[in-house]
Design a protein around this motif. Sequence first.
Motif, PDB file in Angstrom:
ATOM      1  N   TRP A  93     -12.622   4.249   9.617  1.00 19.81           N
ATOM      2  CA  TRP A  93     -11.605   5.069   8.817  1.00 19.81           C
ATOM      3  C   TRP A  93     -11.884   6.413   8.116  1.00 19.81           C
ATOM      4  N   ASP A 130      -2.412   8.586  -0.128  1.00 21.31           N
ATOM      5  CA  ASP A 130      -3.398   8.468   0.973  1.00 21.31           C
ATOM      6  C   ASP A 130      -3.001   8.031   2.069  1.00 21.31           C
ATOM      7  N   PHE A 131      -2.009   7.332   2.268  1.00 18.35           N
ATOM      8  CA  PHE A 131      -1.174   7.016   3.662  1.00 18.35           C
ATOM      9  C   PHE A 131       0.166   7.620   3.758  1.00 18.35           C
ATOM     10  N   GLY A 133       5.210   8.700   6.330  1.00 18.88           N
ATOM     11  CA  GLY A 133       4.852   7.720   5.407  1.00 18.88           C
ATOM     12  C   GLY A 133       5.521   7.785   3.831  1.00 18.88           C
ATOM     13  N   ASP A 190       0.761  -1.291  -0.060  1.00 20.15           N
ATOM     14  CA  ASP A 190      -0.154   0.210  -0.050  1.00 20.15           C
ATOM     15  C   ASP A 190       0.782   1.327   0.086  1.00 20.15           C
ATOM     16  N   HIS A 231     -10.564   6.551   2.377  1.00 14.24           N
ATOM     17  CA  HIS A 231      -9.418   6.689   2.013  1.00 14.24           C
ATOM     18  C   HIS A 231      -9.056   5.895   0.608  1.00 14.24           C
ATOM     19  N   CYS A 232      -8.061   6.052  -0.233  1.00 13.23           N
ATOM     20  CA  CYS A 232      -8.110   5.033  -1.291  1.00 13.23           C
ATOM     21  C   CYS A 232      -9.236   4.461  -2.093  1.00 13.23           C
ATOM     22  N   LEU A 256       3.269   0.680   3.979  1.00 13.53           N
ATOM     23  CA  LEU A 256       2.446   1.121   4.612  1.00 13.53           C
ATOM     24  C   LEU A 256       1.058   0.327   5.114  1.00 13.53           C
ATOM     25  N   ALA A 257       0.522   0.437   6.186  1.00 15.78           N
ATOM     26  CA  ALA A 257       1.163   0.880   7.516  1.00 15.78           C
ATOM     27  C   ALA A 257       1.902  -0.104   8.476  1.00 15.78           C
ATOM     28  N   VAL A 295       0.799   4.265  11.460  1.00 18.03           N
ATOM     29  CA  VAL A 295      -0.437   5.077  11.620  1.00 18.03           C
ATOM     30  C   VAL A 295       0.139   5.908  13.076  1.00 18.03           C
ATOM     31  N   ASP A 304      -4.438  -0.600  -1.855  1.00 16.04           N
ATOM     32  CA  ASP A 304      -5.818  -0.360  -1.145  1.00 16.04           C
ATOM     33  C   ASP A 304      -6.621   0.273  -2.215  1.00 16.04           C
ATOM     34  N   CYS A 336       0.137   8.073   7.291  1.00 21.02           N
ATOM     35  CA  CYS A 336       1.255   7.334   8.487  1.00 21.02           C
ATOM     36  C   CYS A 336       2.198   8.376   8.719  1.00 21.02           C
TER      37      CYS A 336
END
Length: 206
Positions: A84, A16-17, A28, A12, A87-88, A156-157, A186, A52, A25
């Motif tokens: 969450w 977005d992370f 990240g 991933d 995201h993604c 990640l993560a 995270v 993801d 993250c």
Amino acid sequence: MYGTDVALLVIDLQPDFMPGGALPCQHGDAIVPAIAALLDARHYATVVATQDWHPADHASFASQHAGRKPFDSIELHGQAQTLWPDHCVQGSARASLDARVDWKHADLILRKGTQRDVDSYSAFRENIGPQATRAPTGLAGWLHERGIREVHVCGLARDYCVLWSAQDAAISGFAVRFLWDLTRPVSADNDAVTRIALGECGIQIG
């Protein structure tokens, strides 16, 4: 170069992370150059990347549950489910794999979390049922058929998708090395628990 029975699994590595993303993250983005260099060096004969890839109305999104906010917990399929931020989302720019990495070196790109009602942290199993019997993604079979005996994981993560992927790789019969410096969490508050969980599975850190 590692032997042909060793695979690299990049989890991933998506905007977005990373800082500025929906679910960042800590630092990240800092691991991207080293992972890009690792793929460019062709140290691994087999490379798998996960992505993801959620529908916009995914059940893990807090926005889909009235009165709930991100990081609340609910029960989903009989298991605790963290909610969450969105995201993604499929097709969005921030769901793309990081453009600084040359993904032509990846032999397989596995999209996960694609079913609306099922979350999927791990590259190997969906988030349904007890750990060892969760529905498989098919990755373990694909790797076994290619003669892979050992898997190195990064991305990640650290405290969620990379951890779960490493644990499931071990359960699936692979020796596992967790490339700690090529992961970010995270929350760094989870690092001690993550190390304990890896140790309990006999996973090498380094």
